[in-house]
Design a protein around this motif. Structure first.
Motif, PDB file in Angstrom:
ATOM      1  N   ALA A 298      18.006  51.435  35.717  1.00  0.00           N
ATOM      2  CA  ALA A 298      17.780  52.064  34.402  1.00  0.00           C
ATOM      3  C   ALA A 298      18.384  53.452  34.297  1.00  0.00           C
ATOM      4  N   LEU A 299      18.421  54.194  35.424  1.00  0.00           N
ATOM      5  CA  LEU A 299      18.888  55.585  35.387  1.00  0.00           C
ATOM      6  C   LEU A 299      19.921  55.833  36.484  1.00  0.00           C
TER       7      LEU A 299
ATOM      8  N   SER B  17       7.812  49.331  35.666  1.00  0.00           N
ATOM      9  CA  SER B  17       9.200  49.748  35.872  1.00  0.00           C
ATOM     10  C   SER B  17      10.112  48.529  35.992  1.00  0.00           C
TER      11      SER B  17
ATOM     12  N   ALA C 211      14.274  49.965  40.511  1.00  0.00           N
ATOM     13  CA  ALA C 211      14.299  49.858  39.053  1.00  0.00           C
ATOM     14  C   ALA C 211      14.967  51.078  38.446  1.00  0.00           C
ATOM     15  N   GLY C 212      14.736  52.241  39.026  1.00  0.00           N
ATOM     16  CA  GLY C 212      15.379  53.459  38.559  1.00  0.00           C
ATOM     17  C   GLY C 212      16.880  53.437  38.778  1.00  0.00           C
TER      18      GLY C 212
ATOM     19  N   GLN D 190      21.114  43.133  39.445  1.00  0.00           N
ATOM     20  CA  GLN D 190      21.788  44.379  39.098  1.00  0.00           C
ATOM     21  C   GLN D 190      21.841  45.419  40.215  1.00  0.00           C
TER      22      GLN D 190
ATOM     23  N   MET E 199      11.729  57.705  36.582  1.00  0.00           N
ATOM     24  CA  MET E 199      11.655  56.312  36.147  1.00  0.00           C
ATOM     25  C   MET E 199      10.345  56.027  35.426  1.00  0.00           C
TER      26      MET E 199
ATOM     27  N   TYR F 255      10.397  46.854  32.690  1.00  0.00           N
ATOM     28  CA  TYR F 255      11.225  47.656  31.769  1.00  0.00           C
ATOM     29  C   TYR F 255      12.699  47.245  31.844  1.00  0.00           C
ATOM     30  N   ILE F 256      13.169  46.861  33.033  1.00  0.00           N
ATOM     31  CA  ILE F 256      14.579  46.503  33.194  1.00  0.00           C
ATOM     32  C   ILE F 256      14.827  45.003  33.046  1.00  0.00           C
TER      33      ILE F 256
ATOM     34  N   THR G  77      10.259  57.635  32.081  1.00  0.00           N
ATOM     35  CA  THR G  77      11.127  56.948  31.127  1.00  0.00           C
ATOM     36  C   THR G  77      10.418  55.745  30.529  1.00  0.00           C
ATOM     37  N   VAL G  78       9.698  55.022  31.370  1.00  0.00           N
ATOM     38  CA  VAL G  78       8.951  53.863  30.874  1.00  0.00           C
ATOM     39  C   VAL G  78       7.852  54.312  29.929  1.00  0.00           C
TER      40      VAL G  78
END
Length: 291
Positions: free
Chosen positions: A100-101, A13, A96-97, A26, A113, A16-17, A116-117
């Motif tokens: 990303a979301l 996760s 991380a979510g 972020q 999350m 992924y970002i 999604t990965v």
């Protein structure tokens, strides 16, 4: 399964970002402040988890199943370290979510999350959560049913009840406890908040056990009512939304200890039968070289 599943989910996760540096850049800085939202709540949560584990079935299984006292001690220390590490894993998935979301509900972020990965990773994360539930839930239901049956039904409602009657009553308690737990679980808005509250409710049993180990006079009656009243206060306090900004651990511990002390002092026995059995077990353990 639980550690490998959620551990790999957290790793991929964050990857992924864009990695940990991208995560730091972020998300809000207060996400990395470990005393939020309140230092008292964080301390109460940590103490609640630590104390409740003292009275957990896992600890009992380790102690009775270990080859020696030293092996049991090392196993419990290692388990404590793994629990601390595990506590951070879902947090990293959630952060991380957040990147990303954005806008996704917090109570579904772990599944969203990881799915999604990778759908495969989402399945592994779901299996890890299920493994955690099935490795803990049945044992907790059994503890509740046994405690209520032995210390309440067989002592207050129907002293000297037969094994068949106790079995029937324990089954009723298991069903009712399961239904109540399911209801509160379905109405929960935060998994973390519910877990924190559950550990603080259960921590009363750990406090009673600690006191009983050092105070030979603590009776079974005093211990039962201390855990019952303290647990009820913790539960009510938790579901009332922590009045005055105070975590459930503090009022439940204060009332539970007072009840324990008062009822113990009212007991006529200088040394409780339970403590005598504990001392006898220690003597046998020393003779056999286990302790």
């Amino acid at each position: 399964v639980m550690y490998m599943g959620l551990g790999s989910a957290a790793y991929f996760s964050i990857k992924y970002i864009g990695g940990y540096s991208a995560l730091q850049a972020q998300v809000p800085p207060d996400f990395f402040t470990y005393m939020q939202p309140d230092a008292g709540l964080v301390i109460a949560t940590a103490l609640g988890i630590a104390i409740s584990y003292i009275a957990s079935p896992t600890c009992a299984q380790v102690v009775f199943g270990a080859k020696s006292f030293d092996a049991a001690k090392k196993g419990l220390i290692l388990a404590g370290i793994l629990v601390v590490i595990f506590a951070f894993i879902p947090c990293f998935i959630g952060m991380a979510g957040k990147v990303a979301l954005p806008g996704i509900a917090a109570n579904t972020i772990i599944y969203k999350m990881t799915s999604t990965v990778s759908p495969f990773l989402g399945g592994i994360a779901a299996m890890a959560i299920i493994a955690a539930i099935f490795s803990t839930g049945p044992a907790l239901l059994l503890i509740v049913a046994t405690t209520v049956t032995r210390d309440f039904y067989n002592t207050v409602i129907k002293p000297g009840a037969s094994d068949a009657d106790q079995l029937k009553f324990s089954r009723i308690v298991i069903v009712l406890t399961g239904l109540i737990g399911t209801y509160f679980g379905l109405s929960a808005t935060s998994i973390l908040n519910q877990i924190s509250g559950a550990f603080q409710i259960r921590s009363v049993a750990g406090l009673v056990l600690i006191v009983a180990l050092f105070w030979p006079r603590v009776s079974a009656n005093a211990a039962f009512w201390s855990m019952t009243i303290g647990g009820i206060i913790a539960g009510v306090w938790h579901f009332a939304g922590n009045p005055f900004g105070m975590a459930p651990l503090w009022p439940s511990a204060a009332v539970g200890i007072v009840v324990l002390v008062v009822l113990t002092l009212m007991s006529k026995e200088g040394v409780s039968p339970g403590y005598q059995k504990y001392q006898e077990a220690r003597v046998i353990g020393k003779e056999q070289g286990i302790i």
